[in-house]
Design a protein around this motif. Structure first.
Motif, mmCIF file in Angstrom:
data_model
loop_
_atom_site.group_PDB
_atom_site.id
_atom_site.type_symbol
_atom_site.label_atom_id
_atom_site.label_comp_id
_atom_site.label_asym_id
_atom_site.label_seq_id
_atom_site.Cartn_x
_atom_site.Cartn_y
_atom_site.Cartn_z
ATOM 1 N N GLU A 168 23.659 -9.051 -8.955
ATOM 2 C CA GLU A 168 22.256 -10.265 -9.315
ATOM 3 C C GLU A 168 22.131 -9.668 -10.120
ATOM 4 N N TYR A 169 22.434 -8.873 -11.406
ATOM 5 C CA TYR A 169 22.521 -8.999 -12.775
ATOM 6 C C TYR A 169 23.127 -9.477 -13.488
ATOM 7 N N VAL A 170 24.385 -9.876 -13.078
ATOM 8 C CA VAL A 170 25.575 -10.971 -13.689
ATOM 9 C C VAL A 170 25.014 -12.005 -13.796
ATOM 10 N N ARG A 171 24.250 -12.900 -12.207
ATOM 11 C CA ARG A 171 23.935 -14.169 -12.571
ATOM 12 C C ARG A 171 22.648 -14.399 -12.827
ATOM 13 N N GLY A 172 21.842 -12.910 -13.696
ATOM 14 C CA GLY A 172 20.740 -13.578 -14.169
ATOM 15 C C GLY A 172 19.691 -12.420 -14.125
ATOM 16 N N ASN A 173 19.347 -12.026 -12.921
ATOM 17 C CA ASN A 173 18.277 -11.037 -12.538
ATOM 18 C C ASN A 173 18.503 -10.377 -13.145
ATOM 19 N N LYS A 174 17.303 -9.795 -14.271
ATOM 20 C CA LYS A 174 17.533 -8.890 -15.119
ATOM 21 C C LYS A 174 16.968 -8.136 -15.316
ATOM 22 N N ASP A 175 15.987 -8.077 -14.118
ATOM 23 C CA ASP A 175 14.968 -7.160 -13.953
ATOM 24 C C ASP A 175 15.215 -6.081 -12.042
ATOM 25 N N ILE A 176 14.892 -4.924 -12.864
ATOM 26 C CA ILE A 176 15.729 -4.279 -11.901
ATOM 27 C C ILE A 176 14.696 -3.803 -10.940
ATOM 28 N N GLY A 177 13.828 -3.343 -11.673
ATOM 29 C CA GLY A 177 12.416 -3.425 -10.432
ATOM 30 C C GLY A 177 12.551 -4.699 -9.638
ATOM 31 N N ARG A 178 13.000 -5.749 -9.806
ATOM 32 C CA ARG A 178 12.828 -6.906 -8.916
ATOM 33 C C ARG A 178 13.739 -6.504 -7.917
ATOM 34 N N ILE A 179 14.993 -6.409 -8.357
ATOM 35 C CA ILE A 179 16.090 -6.322 -7.326
ATOM 36 C C ILE A 179 16.106 -4.613 -6.504
ATOM 37 N N LYS A 180 15.429 -3.820 -7.178
ATOM 38 C CA LYS A 180 15.006 -3.051 -5.869
ATOM 39 C C LYS A 180 14.097 -3.238 -4.768
ATOM 40 N N GLU A 181 13.183 -4.383 -5.773
ATOM 41 C CA GLU A 181 12.231 -4.657 -4.347
ATOM 42 C C GLU A 181 13.126 -5.087 -3.093
ATOM 43 N N GLU A 182 14.305 -6.530 -3.127
ATOM 44 C CA GLU A 182 15.355 -6.810 -2.919
ATOM 45 C C GLU A 182 15.994 -5.974 -1.686
ATOM 46 N N ALA A 183 16.013 -5.230 -2.634
ATOM 47 C CA ALA A 183 17.270 -4.089 -1.424
ATOM 48 C C ALA A 183 16.317 -3.622 -0.256
ATOM 49 N N ILE A 184 14.675 -2.873 -0.890
ATOM 50 C CA ILE A 184 14.315 -2.394 -0.067
ATOM 51 C C ILE A 184 13.642 -3.713 0.511
ATOM 52 N N ARG A 185 13.405 -5.041 0.872
ATOM 53 C CA ARG A 185 13.477 -5.496 1.375
ATOM 54 C C ARG A 185 14.551 -5.760 2.527
ATOM 55 N N ILE A 186 15.704 -5.637 2.175
ATOM 56 C CA ILE A 186 17.180 -5.667 3.930
ATOM 57 C C ILE A 186 17.344 -4.507 3.894
#
Ligand SMILES: Nc1ncnc2c1ncn2[C@@H]1O[C@H](COP(=O)(O)OP(=O)(O)OP(=O)(O)O)[C@@H](O)[C@H]1O
Ligand SMILES: [Mg+2]
Length: 344
Positions: free
Chosen positions: A246-264
């Motif tokens: 995610e980070y490499v693809r430009g999503n640099k907001d760790i909080g948002r990535i965490k939310e995505e993981a929690i959703r999964i």
């Protein structure tokens, strides 16, 4: 690429598992190998890399989609798919089996009627050459047909010395209770197995994983972000890979990535508890909210339900959550699952 989200297939892309790979190579002649570990720990990746390196033809049965009351039709369709995927490596053996039809790049086989082939007979044929048969998410084989399948494996253990079986599973307690190695009633009781448990990366290795992945991708990442990511995702390679990708693809907001993981994780938890009922939801939420002893969890559930829960029922719930490799000693094994459970 380290951050490629698909299971890895080559050693160059498999981080930090040289010891495990070498152990598999050393023990490839064991009749049964067991690879256990929680979700996203890298079991399928390890298997793929090992099979690519070892140079023995293999049949991989992906049992993830098997429903809980599966029948022979379901099992044979997975079997046919596994054989089809290995067609080019096993063509000589498969051609020699009159009850197997090869149609283009696919294998057809019957479990009933004329030209049916039983599982033990299939193993006897495969035994004509050295072969590995791997069951991914083998605990899914529990159910009404499990005894027949275990009998077939016990038969092969005794007579088909050219076959090595690999059993993998993310629901570790269920995997072992399916195999029944310690259960005198199981066909596999007391058989020799080589067991490998995959653990999460320790903190320093998890940080190294991220650093190497970002370097490979040519992305500069501040040290504190890497520290934060390991705080959030622990040393679980699947989550670290998701984060890195995610980070490499430009999503640099760790909080948002965490939310995505929690959703999964929430989706996964929901599908697990939907089969098991409301009390599991409450119990999971309780553990996530800190009910970290028998007494606290009992009190938590009783408060929510407004009634007393019997010790045996509570015992079953706690044991099931442990067998599913979600909880151990009233603690979540995966911090993302813990967050997800609060949203159940
Ligand atoms: N050692 C590793 N090095 C690099 N990437 C890894 C490693 N282990 C796992 N991954 C990555 O983590 C993710 C999960 O890996 P994999 O599917 O192999 O795990 P699993 O244990 O089989 O998971 P599941 O229980 O969900 O089937 C994938 O994106 C994979 O590429
Ligand atoms: Mg897997």
């Amino acid at each position: 690429m380290l951050f490629n989200p698909r299971p890895k297939t080559s050693r160059a892309d498999l981080f930090g598992r040289d010891r495990e790979l070498n152990l598999l190579h050393e023990n490839v002649d064991s009749p049964i190998i067991i690879i256990a570990g929680i979700r996203r720990i890298g079991k399928t990746s390890l298997l793929n890399v090992f099979l690519n390196e070892v140079g023995i033809p293999s049949v991989v049965l992906d049992l993830r989609g098997l429903k809980s009351n599966y029948g022979f039709r379901d099992f044979y369709s997975i079997l046919a798919k596994g054989l089809s995927n290995s067609l080019n490596k096993l063509i000589d053996v498969l051609r020699g089996i009159s009850s197997i039809r090869i149609v283009g790049v696919e294998v057809e086989l019957k479990w009933r009627g004329r030209d049916a082939i039983s599982v033990p007979t299939l193993f006897d044929y495969l035994n004509r050459r050295r072969v590995i048969v791997a069951f991914d998410e083998a605990q899914r084989l529990r159910g009404p047909r499990s005894l027949e399948i275990l009998d077939a494996i016990a038969h092969a253990y005794d007579y088909d010395k050219n076959i090595t079986f690999i059993f993998m599973g993310s629901e570790v307690g269920l995997l072992y209770s399916f195999l029944g190695l310690d259960n005198p009633k199981s066909p596999l009781y007391g058989r020799y197995t080589f067991r490998l448990t995959l653990d999460r990366f320790p903190r320093d290795l998890a940080m190294e994983f991220l650093k190497r992945g970002f370097k490979e991708a040519g992305v500069n990442v501040p040290m504190d972000i890497i520290e934060d990511a390991v705080d959030v995702f622990d040393g679980i390679p699947g989550w670290l890979t998701l984060f890195g990708n995610e980070y490499v693809r430009g999503n640099k907001d760790i909080g948002r990535i965490k939310e995505e993981a929690i959703r999964i994780a929430l989706e996964e938890l929901r599908s697990i508890v939907s089969e098991r009922g409301r009390r599991y939801v409450i119990a999971l939420r309780g553990v996530a909210e800190g009910a970290n002893t028998w007494g606290r969890l009992k009190a938590y559930i009783e408060e929510r339900e407004g009634g007393v829960i019997s010790s045996s029922v509570l015992h079953n719930i706690v044991k099931s959550l442990e067998d599913l490799s979600i909880v151990k000693d009233y603690k979540f094994l995966d911090p993302i699952y813990e967050e997800a459970a609060k949203l159940l």
